[in-house]
Scaffold this motif. Structure first.
Motif, PDB file in Angstrom:
ATOM      1  N   THR A 119       3.949   5.436  16.734  1.00  0.00           N
ATOM      2  CA  THR A 119       2.191   5.187  16.574  1.00  0.00           C
ATOM      3  C   THR A 119       2.478   7.313  17.036  1.00  0.00           C
ATOM      4  N   VAL A 120       1.966   7.904  16.320  1.00  0.00           N
ATOM      5  CA  VAL A 120       1.866   9.146  16.297  1.00  0.00           C
ATOM      6  C   VAL A 120       0.424   9.361  16.483  1.00  0.00           C
ATOM      7  N   SER A 121      -0.419  10.396  17.598  1.00  0.00           N
ATOM      8  CA  SER A 121      -1.469  10.331  18.057  1.00  0.00           C
ATOM      9  C   SER A 121      -1.881  11.503  17.864  1.00  0.00           C
ATOM     10  N   CYS A 122      -2.870  12.206  17.215  1.00  0.00           N
ATOM     11  CA  CYS A 122      -2.985  13.325  16.835  1.00  0.00           C
ATOM     12  C   CYS A 122      -4.264  14.228  17.278  1.00  0.00           C
ATOM     13  N   PRO A 123      -4.635  14.588  19.041  1.00  0.00           N
ATOM     14  CA  PRO A 123      -5.477  14.652  19.128  1.00  0.00           C
ATOM     15  C   PRO A 123      -5.858  16.218  18.575  1.00  0.00           C
ATOM     16  N   GLY A 124      -7.305  16.498  19.172  1.00  0.00           N
ATOM     17  CA  GLY A 124      -7.530  17.880  18.266  1.00  0.00           C
ATOM     18  C   GLY A 124      -8.255  18.285  19.822  1.00  0.00           C
ATOM     19  N   ALA A 125      -8.289  20.078  20.010  1.00  0.00           N
ATOM     20  CA  ALA A 125      -8.691  20.546  21.253  1.00  0.00           C
ATOM     21  C   ALA A 125      -9.115  19.070  22.848  1.00  0.00           C
ATOM     22  N   THR A 126      -7.736  19.269  23.557  1.00  0.00           N
ATOM     23  CA  THR A 126      -9.167  18.156  24.563  1.00  0.00           C
ATOM     24  C   THR A 126      -8.534  18.942  26.114  1.00  0.00           C
TER      25      THR A 126
ATOM     26  N   VAL B 262      -9.795  10.087  24.532  1.00  0.00           N
ATOM     27  CA  VAL B 262      -8.187  10.439  23.413  1.00  0.00           C
ATOM     28  C   VAL B 262      -6.844   9.684  23.484  1.00  0.00           C
ATOM     29  N   ALA B 263      -6.986  10.021  25.095  1.00  0.00           N
ATOM     30  CA  ALA B 263      -6.299   8.519  25.799  1.00  0.00           C
ATOM     31  C   ALA B 263      -6.486   6.962  24.824  1.00  0.00           C
TER      32      ALA B 263
ATOM     33  N   ALA C 262      -4.404   1.951  19.463  1.00  0.00           N
ATOM     34  CA  ALA C 262      -3.784   2.201  18.001  1.00  0.00           C
ATOM     35  C   ALA C 262      -2.469   2.196  18.780  1.00  0.00           C
ATOM     36  N   MET C 263      -1.799   2.384  19.207  1.00  0.00           N
ATOM     37  CA  MET C 263       0.254   1.796  19.948  1.00  0.00           C
ATOM     38  C   MET C 263      -0.145   0.615  19.673  1.00  0.00           C
ATOM     39  N   MET C 264      -1.117  -0.354  20.374  1.00  0.00           N
ATOM     40  CA  MET C 264      -1.377  -1.187  20.618  1.00  0.00           C
ATOM     41  C   MET C 264      -1.015  -2.524  19.267  1.00  0.00           C
ATOM     42  N   LYS C 265      -2.406  -1.600  18.246  1.00  0.00           N
ATOM     43  CA  LYS C 265      -2.183  -2.359  17.249  1.00  0.00           C
ATOM     44  C   LYS C 265      -0.869  -1.447  16.035  1.00  0.00           C
ATOM     45  N   GLY C 266       0.206  -0.892  15.952  1.00  0.00           N
ATOM     46  CA  GLY C 266       0.782  -0.848  15.756  1.00  0.00           C
ATOM     47  C   GLY C 266       0.235   0.030  14.157  1.00  0.00           C
ATOM     48  N   LYS C 267      -0.912   1.271  15.118  1.00  0.00           N
ATOM     49  CA  LYS C 267      -1.139   1.893  13.281  1.00  0.00           C
ATOM     50  C   LYS C 267      -0.684   2.626  13.200  1.00  0.00           C
ATOM     51  N   PRO C 268       0.427   3.838  11.942  1.00  0.00           N
ATOM     52  CA  PRO C 268       1.613   4.747  11.676  1.00  0.00           C
ATOM     53  C   PRO C 268       0.775   5.981  13.145  1.00  0.00           C
TER      54      PRO C 268
ATOM     55  N   ARG D 113       6.319  -0.854  21.868  1.00  0.00           N
ATOM     56  CA  ARG D 113       5.611  -0.522  21.477  1.00  0.00           C
ATOM     57  C   ARG D 113       6.230   2.087  21.817  1.00  0.00           C
ATOM     58  N   ILE D 114       6.096   2.370  20.243  1.00  0.00           N
ATOM     59  CA  ILE D 114       6.538   3.134  20.885  1.00  0.00           C
ATOM     60  C   ILE D 114       5.281   4.786  20.568  1.00  0.00           C
ATOM     61  N   LEU D 115       4.581   5.427  21.433  1.00  0.00           N
ATOM     62  CA  LEU D 115       3.368   6.476  21.246  1.00  0.00           C
ATOM     63  C   LEU D 115       3.939   6.991  21.739  1.00  0.00           C
ATOM     64  N   ASN D 116       4.167   8.703  20.095  1.00  0.00           N
ATOM     65  CA  ASN D 116       4.585   9.856  20.386  1.00  0.00           C
ATOM     66  C   ASN D 116       2.790  11.077  20.445  1.00  0.00           C
ATOM     67  N   VAL D 117       2.777  11.801  21.320  1.00  0.00           N
ATOM     68  CA  VAL D 117       1.706  12.577  21.404  1.00  0.00           C
ATOM     69  C   VAL D 117       2.113  13.424  20.224  1.00  0.00           C
ATOM     70  N   GLY D 118       1.135  13.681  19.377  1.00  0.00           N
ATOM     71  CA  GLY D 118       1.361  15.248  18.133  1.00  0.00           C
ATOM     72  C   GLY D 118      -0.017  16.274  18.210  1.00  0.00           C
ATOM     73  N   SER D 119      -1.002  16.512  16.839  1.00  0.00           N
ATOM     74  CA  SER D 119      -1.469  16.991  16.825  1.00  0.00           C
ATOM     75  C   SER D 119      -2.051  17.117  16.103  1.00  0.00           C
TER      76      SER D 119
END
Ligand SMILES: NC(=O)c1ccc[n+]([C@@H]2O[C@H](COP(=O)([O-])OP(=O)(O)OC[C@H]3O[C@@H](n4cnc5c(N)ncnc54)[C@H](OP(=O)(O)O)[C@@H]3O)[C@@H](O)[C@H]2O)c1
Length: 262
Positions: free
Chosen positions: A177-184, A210-211, A217-223, A132-138
């Motif tokens: 998976t890319v996670s896209c947080p807003g202001a955190t 947020v995490a 999402a990463m564990m479910k494999g969502k894009p 599993r790869i999780l990249n933190v985008g935004s």
């Protein structure tokens, strides 16, 4: 239980990701520059969850930063099942006035190190048919971002790269998976110098929440996952907004450089 490597684990979202993996009994490799912070977190997680947490200090803004991490993982003989490319930072101001070295360092950390680490650990994941790869985008990766121009562009790269990779990986047993947080509410705004910007004055999300969402999402494999209703609505409205409006709204959210006396 497979080992998780998390970059930027010394603060904010990265430390929260480490807590989530540890609670699920995964061993950890914690990467950042501040050794004291990483060691304190490693001790906390080892005693709370009985996992093995290793510390690898590296400056991912240096050209050889990512390869030093890869070499250290090899030396330790570890198999990385989860890779969280979370380390990143921003800067605020008019591009013409910002120091170029810091802008290039941002591209190195936010983009180049993320690509290098992904490319280094992915082949073994694909060979094992598990990973599993999780990249933190935004959310900053969706519009252009005047006064944080390079930061927004770097996150556009992360969002786009990860979505494309997730497609390429279909059927391999590995997901991206890319996670896209807003202001955190992390150290991000202080580092970027935008804690007084309209964006952060409108409110910042809890890094633990947020995490947790990114982790699931990463564990479910969502894009891709966008955090929170307000951010989801913003991202959807950007899809149909004229680009000129998107530029102007993003500019209004970022700190404007003080007007210069002429
Ligand atoms: N907070 C937000 O509003 C927000 C919104 C959207 C996306 N994000 C993204 O979320 C990710 C995590 O940021 P955060 O909000 O948790 O900010 P943070 O609290 O400032 O944490 C940033 C982490 O990145 C690490 N890092 C920075 N430069 C590094 C370098 N040269 N080498 C190695 N590690 C480095 C820092 O560790 P050291 O300083 O110890 O090296 C720290 O652990 C970033 O990619 C950021 O762009 C944040």
């Amino acid at each position: 239980m497979g080992t998780a490597l998390i970059t930027g684990a010394s603060a904010g979202l990265g430390a929260e990701y480490a807590r989530l993996f540890a609670a699920d009994k995964h061993d950890l490799v914690l990467v950042a520059r501040r050794r004291d912070r990483l060691e304190a977190l490693a001790r906390e997680l080892q005693s709370a969850h009985g996992v093995t947490a290793r510390v690898v200090t590296a400056d991912l803004g240096a050209r050889d930063g990512a390869s030093r991490v890869v070499d250290e993982v090899k030396r330790l003989g570890l198999e990385i099942e989860f890779l969280v490319n979370n380390a990143g930072f921003g800067t605020s101001g008019a591009f013409v006035e910002l120091e170029v070295g810091r802008q290039l360092e941002m591209i190195q950390v936010n983009v180049a190190a993320l690509v290098a680490l992904t490319r280094a650990f992915l082949p073994a994941m694909v060979a094992r048919r598990r990973g599993r790869i999780l990249n933190v985008g935004s959310t900053a990766g969706f519009p252009p971002g005047p006064f944080m121009a390079v930061y927004y562009a770097s996150k556009a790269f992360v969002n786009s790269f990860t979505e494309a990779l997730s497609y390429e990986l279909r059927g391999t047993g590995v997901t991206a998976t890319v996670s896209c947080p807003g202001a955190t509410a992390t150290e991000f705004a202080d580092v970027a110098g935008n804690s007084r910007s309209l964006l952060f004055r409108l409110g910042a999300a809890s890094p633990a929440k947020v995490a947790r969402q990114g982790y699931r999402a990463m564990m479910k494999g969502k894009p891709m996952v966008v955090h929170g209703l307000r951010n989801k609505l913003t991202v959807q409205s950007l899809r149909i907004s004229p680009r000129a409006l998107a530029r102007a709204v993003a500019a209004s959210l970022n700190p404007r450089p003080a007007a210069k006396a002429r």
